[in-house]
Design a protein around this motif. Sequence first.
Motif, mmCIF file in Angstrom:
data_model
loop_
_atom_site.group_PDB
_atom_site.id
_atom_site.type_symbol
_atom_site.label_atom_id
_atom_site.label_comp_id
_atom_site.label_asym_id
_atom_site.label_seq_id
_atom_site.Cartn_x
_atom_site.Cartn_y
_atom_site.Cartn_z
ATOM 1 N N ARG A 70 2.590 11.451 -3.080
ATOM 2 C CA ARG A 70 2.418 10.081 -3.587
ATOM 3 C C ARG A 70 3.556 9.716 -4.519
ATOM 4 N N VAL B 268 -1.478 -2.534 -6.514
ATOM 5 C CA VAL B 268 -2.810 -2.031 -6.169
ATOM 6 C C VAL B 268 -3.894 -2.756 -6.964
ATOM 7 N N LYS C 106 -10.233 0.572 -4.079
ATOM 8 C CA LYS C 106 -8.944 0.973 -4.645
ATOM 9 C C LYS C 106 -8.327 2.104 -3.832
ATOM 10 N N TYR D 165 -4.775 1.729 -2.014
ATOM 11 C CA TYR D 165 -3.727 2.700 -2.360
ATOM 12 C C TYR D 165 -3.237 3.437 -1.112
ATOM 13 N N VAL E 284 -2.528 4.990 -12.187
ATOM 14 C CA VAL E 284 -1.560 5.499 -11.209
ATOM 15 C C VAL E 284 -1.001 6.846 -11.671
#
Length: 410
Positions: free
Chosen positions: A15, A33, A54, A58, A40
Amino acid sequence: MTRGPATPLPSPKARRRLREAASLTQTQLAERVGVAPGTVRAWESGRTTPRGRKREAYAKLLKTLAKEEESAARQAARTPQPAPPPKTEPTGDRASAPEACPGAEAEPEPEPEPVAMPAPMREPAPESQPRSTREPVPEPRPAPAPLTPAQAFDALYEFSAPALVRQTFLLTGRREQARESVERAFQTAWERWPEVARDRDPVGWVRATAYEYALSPWQRFRPRHRHPEPPPADPGDRTLLNTLLRLPPRHRRTLVLYDGVGLDLPETAAETEASTPAAAHRLLRAREAVAGRLPALADPQVLHRRLAELASNERLGAARPPTVRRGGERRARFRTRAAIAFTVALIGTTALTVRTAPTHYEPPVSPGQAVRGVPPRVAPGSLSDEELELRQKLRDQMQDGPERLSPQLE
């Protein structure tokens, strides 16, 4: 009703790599987002995992970033490298240039687009050139030697131990217990150093261990806990410390992490092993309790400053790093030897049991049973007249028996 499977997500490292490849900051990604930047940060560190809508948003954004990265890589592989332009020797003769016709305006030539060229390699100076005119070649600097595990541990301890002792003092109100908790946490970190060295936040790892040890309910059974320590000299600090100690341990820890240490709400929730709403609720309750006793600390900024002053006013020292490492090694050796001794005792007991255990079956003795025709035993009582007479007769006779009979002649 049954829930569908959660949307799959890449690993926390993947990520972060996708976000950095797209040249996005955590704040920009959080805006796309619809969450806070701290959320985050917690997602990329692996401390928390997104859920619900969410998570879907994401995952969709990360999938888009991955596709953009793949398309950019394919386009870069297809694009050929531009060839360098041919070198032309400059001449001072300008007569060969075409002259512009009188009365006619010359059309401006289009400027070439700048092309990123690779840096030309420096040609070595010819041998005929004197040494004084050559360009000095910088000597390569030696790479710094990597730190040993002991040096890395000492650096981490010297950097974070004093602050952790002050923070732990706010939780316990006891100077010696705060110092011991931090040293015990660092000893545990030294025992698990490969794991702690690879952690993204080693200070947070040690801080969580120190807080758990300091707030353990077993501390109240120690003899040291029965003797109170002298309170702070300043009346304001004394009142603030008493107010903190009256809070429940979970609320006190959340308040120290958020308003004292300065962590954001997701990181505070992750370190206290609670959800973000639960951590926010604890923080609000703790602030209300502090503001109820000290109205001047209702402002979070003022509360943060007062907590820092309370921790810094106390003279709290910590041992040297080698002492902490040696203490941890001694504890590890003691536990190892105790485990070996217990194992040997268990093996010896098992061997003795096997050696002395019976090798065949021995039936138990059956209980007694009554036999017919045999009168039961009667306890002795008083003698009857006949028995008394017989006893008297036996007593009157000679005890050695009658005289011996010998034959005689008549």
